[in-house]
Motif scaffolding. Structure first.
Motif, PDB file in Angstrom:
ATOM      1  N   ARG A   1      16.648 -27.745  23.855  1.00  0.00           N
ATOM      2  CA  ARG A   1      17.403 -28.281  24.980  1.00  0.00           C
ATOM      3  C   ARG A   1      17.219 -29.790  24.941  1.00  0.00           C
ATOM      4  N   ILE A   2      18.314 -30.519  24.734  1.00  0.00           N
ATOM      5  CA  ILE A   2      18.207 -31.971  24.606  1.00  0.00           C
ATOM      6  C   ILE A   2      18.994 -32.656  25.715  1.00  0.00           C
ATOM      7  N   GLY A   3      18.561 -33.853  26.053  1.00  0.00           N
ATOM      8  CA  GLY A   3      19.243 -34.659  27.055  1.00  0.00           C
ATOM      9  C   GLY A   3      19.898 -35.862  26.422  1.00  0.00           C
ATOM     10  N   ILE A   4      20.902 -36.402  27.102  1.00  0.00           N
ATOM     11  CA  ILE A   4      21.566 -37.613  26.642  1.00  0.00           C
ATOM     12  C   ILE A   4      21.897 -38.476  27.847  1.00  0.00           C
ATOM     13  N   LEU A   5      21.697 -39.785  27.715  1.00  0.00           N
ATOM     14  CA  LEU A   5      22.028 -40.706  28.795  1.00  0.00           C
ATOM     15  C   LEU A   5      22.580 -42.003  28.221  1.00  0.00           C
TER      16      LEU A   5
ATOM     17  N   VAL B   1      22.857 -29.006  25.589  1.00  0.00           N
ATOM     18  CA  VAL B   1      22.901 -30.455  25.803  1.00  0.00           C
ATOM     19  C   VAL B   1      23.079 -30.718  27.293  1.00  0.00           C
ATOM     20  N   TRP B   2      22.200 -31.543  27.838  1.00  0.00           N
ATOM     21  CA  TRP B   2      22.250 -31.900  29.257  1.00  0.00           C
ATOM     22  C   TRP B   2      22.541 -33.388  29.390  1.00  0.00           C
ATOM     23  N   GLY B   3      23.649 -33.688  30.059  1.00  0.00           N
ATOM     24  CA  GLY B   3      24.007 -35.076  30.322  1.00  0.00           C
ATOM     25  C   GLY B   3      23.338 -35.547  31.596  1.00  0.00           C
ATOM     26  N   ILE B   4      22.632 -36.652  31.522  1.00  0.00           N
ATOM     27  CA  ILE B   4      21.873 -37.183  32.660  1.00  0.00           C
ATOM     28  C   ILE B   4      22.690 -38.292  33.319  1.00  0.00           C
ATOM     29  N   TYR B   5      22.879 -38.182  34.612  1.00  0.00           N
ATOM     30  CA  TYR B   5      23.711 -39.123  35.347  1.00  0.00           C
ATOM     31  C   TYR B   5      22.977 -40.431  35.642  1.00  0.00           C
ATOM     32  N   ARG B   6      23.695 -41.538  35.464  1.00  0.00           N
ATOM     33  CA  ARG B   6      23.244 -42.889  35.818  1.00  0.00           C
ATOM     34  C   ARG B   6      21.905 -43.239  35.176  1.00  0.00           C
ATOM     35  N   ALA B   7      21.808 -42.896  33.890  1.00  0.00           N
ATOM     36  CA  ALA B   7      20.653 -43.286  33.069  1.00  0.00           C
ATOM     37  C   ALA B   7      19.345 -42.777  33.667  1.00  0.00           C
ATOM     38  N   THR B   8      18.314 -43.604  33.648  1.00  0.00           N
ATOM     39  CA  THR B   8      17.000 -43.161  34.127  1.00  0.00           C
ATOM     40  C   THR B   8      16.989 -42.888  35.624  1.00  0.00           C
TER      41      THR B   8
ATOM     42  N   GLY C   1      10.882 -36.048  35.536  1.00  0.00           N
ATOM     43  CA  GLY C   1      12.244 -35.516  35.551  1.00  0.00           C
ATOM     44  C   GLY C   1      12.645 -34.956  34.201  1.00  0.00           C
ATOM     45  N   TYR C   2      12.266 -35.650  33.142  1.00  0.00           N
ATOM     46  CA  TYR C   2      12.529 -35.173  31.777  1.00  0.00           C
ATOM     47  C   TYR C   2      11.888 -33.812  31.561  1.00  0.00           C
ATOM     48  N   HIS C   3      10.641 -33.657  31.973  1.00  0.00           N
ATOM     49  CA  HIS C   3       9.934 -32.392  31.757  1.00  0.00           C
ATOM     50  C   HIS C   3      10.429 -31.302  32.705  1.00  0.00           C
ATOM     51  N   GLN C   4      10.849 -31.674  33.920  1.00  0.00           N
ATOM     52  CA  GLN C   4      11.406 -30.684  34.836  1.00  0.00           C
ATOM     53  C   GLN C   4      12.683 -30.065  34.276  1.00  0.00           C
ATOM     54  N   LEU C   5      13.442 -30.847  33.553  1.00  0.00           N
ATOM     55  CA  LEU C   5      14.652 -30.323  32.931  1.00  0.00           C
ATOM     56  C   LEU C   5      14.348 -29.461  31.714  1.00  0.00           C
ATOM     57  N   GLY C   6      13.099 -29.460  31.289  1.00  0.00           N
ATOM     58  CA  GLY C   6      12.705 -28.664  30.133  1.00  0.00           C
ATOM     59  C   GLY C   6      13.271 -29.188  28.834  1.00  0.00           C
ATOM     60  N   LEU C   7      13.408 -30.513  28.730  1.00  0.00           N
ATOM     61  CA  LEU C   7      14.024 -31.110  27.548  1.00  0.00           C
ATOM     62  C   LEU C   7      13.031 -31.187  26.389  1.00  0.00           C
ATOM     63  N   ASP C   8      13.542 -30.942  25.207  1.00  0.00           N
ATOM     64  CA  ASP C   8      12.740 -31.092  23.993  1.00  0.00           C
ATOM     65  C   ASP C   8      12.884 -32.478  23.390  1.00  0.00           C
ATOM     66  N   ALA C   9      13.965 -33.165  23.717  1.00  0.00           N
ATOM     67  CA  ALA C   9      14.201 -34.502  23.185  1.00  0.00           C
ATOM     68  C   ALA C   9      15.255 -35.188  24.041  1.00  0.00           C
ATOM     69  N   LEU C  10      15.317 -36.503  23.907  1.00  0.00           N
ATOM     70  CA  LEU C  10      16.266 -37.309  24.675  1.00  0.00           C
ATOM     71  C   LEU C  10      16.960 -38.301  23.743  1.00  0.00           C
ATOM     72  N   ILE C  11      18.287 -38.366  23.835  1.00  0.00           N
ATOM     73  CA  ILE C  11      19.058 -39.377  23.131  1.00  0.00           C
ATOM     74  C   ILE C  11      19.431 -40.457  24.130  1.00  0.00           C
ATOM     75  N   GLY C  12      18.974 -41.674  23.863  1.00  0.00           N
ATOM     76  CA  GLY C  12      19.265 -42.808  24.731  1.00  0.00           C
ATOM     77  C   GLY C  12      20.232 -43.757  24.048  1.00  0.00           C
ATOM     78  N   ILE C  13      21.356 -44.045  24.702  1.00  0.00           N
ATOM     79  CA  ILE C  13      22.358 -44.960  24.160  1.00  0.00           C
ATOM     80  C   ILE C  13      22.246 -46.269  24.936  1.00  0.00           C
TER      81      ILE C  13
END
Length: 371
Positions: free
Chosen positions: A17-21, A49-56, A113-125
């Motif tokens: 499960r990955i996040g992107i912001l 894939v989980w899209g995170i709103y308004r960055a951090t 918040g990252y860990h609450q979402l259960g993310l394995d990795a995060l892509i930051g643009i």
């Protein structure tokens, strides 16, 4: 330096499960990255894939503000400007401004918040500033981070391209194309002020492509006398008009920064075009007008090159996660995508090389750079 290969069986079998912001200023091509990440992660690896709103800031909320993204949702995003996830360029999480006027370190809330979402990795643009903050958050919060460079200024180190730059250059070039005709019709000096926080990449690239007679960038000092000489030389050659492009970060002849004070107390670059117009008009007698492109350079449909770069970067970023190759940023080098340590990329600011190919090209074409 990592080059990308086809995924192996083990990486495809492991569910993630990955996040992107998207962080920092918006630009064209961000949605194309999101689309590519979703297609590669879901279509190839069967990940979430989980899209995170308004960055951090989305990770600071409780519950964290995020939405699951599927290919069908993002298919039409390829040509969309801005970012469907929203972004912010305010509020350093390590010194976050609070409503009572104090600042607070909220980095632990973002990691939580990252860990609450259960993310394995995060892509930051993001650009160099955003990536520096995200990397620090990753270090202190146990976040597996992969970075993708985006900035219309094209000043992130170790990459030939950053998402958004090509579209910004196209917009500035089109503006120059239009100004040529009105300048010639009225025998005027037309000045186009473009963005460029500290670097003059947009100005030098668009200036050459758009046939500017004068290009001013922060990396090369100028004198008003030299600019007026160029205007006079063109008149002697039968050209009673001139078109100039100037980066917003160019200073006054004496080295002072030109900024505007906004209503909420923040200072931003802006006004060098009008400064130059007043002085050029006084010294040369030329009728002078100014056009400030401002945020139009950030918007609009992304160019084909930005869409291609965004798509390649998005796929490559997912593949880095599949390889568990974190703390890396994807880059464009020598006609291919490779990865480099984020620390190396943000540690090498990329200004315009005053001895580089574009500067030599401008001089070879007889364009005045002010020196």
């Amino acid at each position: 330096m990592n080059r990308f290969n086809e995924p192996n069986d083990s990486s495809m079998a492991e569910h993630k499960r990955i996040g992107i912001l998207t962080s920092g200023g918006d630009c064209a091509g961000l949605n194309a990255v999101i689309r590519a990440v979703v297609h590669r992660a879901v279509g190839t690896y069967n990940w979430e894939v989980w899209g995170i709103y308004r960055a951090t800031q989305g990770l600071m909320q409780r519950p964290p503000q995020a939405t699951r993204l599927e290919p069908k949702q993002v298919d039409a995003a390829l040509t969309l400007a801005g970012t469907i996830l929203g972004t912010t360029n305010k509020g350093n999480p390590f010194a976050f401004p609070m409503s009572d006027g104090t600042v607070r370190d909220r980095s632990s809330e973002i990691a939580e918040g990252y860990h609450q979402l259960g993310l394995d990795a995060l892509i930051g643009i993001g650009g160099d500033g955003s990536l520096a903050i995200l990397r620090k958050l990753a270090e202190v919060g146990g976040i597996n981070l992969v970075g993708i460079p985006k900035t219309i200024d094209n000043d992130v180190g170790i990459t030939e391209r950053s998402i958004g730059f090509d579209t910004a250059v196209n917009i500035a070039t089109e503006a120059l194309d239009r100004l040529q005709f009105t300048a010639a019709s009225h025998d005027r000096v037309m000045i186009l002020e473009v963005m460029g926080r500290d670097a003059g990449h947009i100005a030098i690239s668009a200036g050459i492509a758009g046939g500017a007679d004068i290009i001013l960038i922060p990396e090369i000092p100028y004198t008003l006398e030299r600019i007026c000489q160029q205007i006079q030389q063109r008149k002697q050659q039968g050209n009673n008009y001139s078109v100039a492009i100037v980066s917003e970060a160019v200073r006054t002849e004496s080295g002072e920064v030109v900024q505007n004070m906004l209503s909420f107390g923040e200072c931003r670059y802006g006004g060098i075009g009008h400064y130059l117009a007043d002085r050029i008009s006084a010294l040369s007698g030329a009728e002078t007008r100014v056009t400030v492109l401002g945020h139009t350079q950030r918007g609009g449909t992304p160019s084909p090159l930005d869409r291609l770069t965004a798509s390649a970067f998005g796929v490559a970023a997912v593949d880095l996660i599949a390889d568990k190759d974190y703390d890396k940023m994807v880059t464009w080098q020598n006609r291919q995508v490779v990865s480099v340590p984020i620390l190396d990329a943000i540690g090498q600011y990329k200004a315009v090389d005053s001895q580089g190919t574009l500067v030599k090209t401008a001089r070879g074409l007889g364009i005045c750079l002010g020196d």
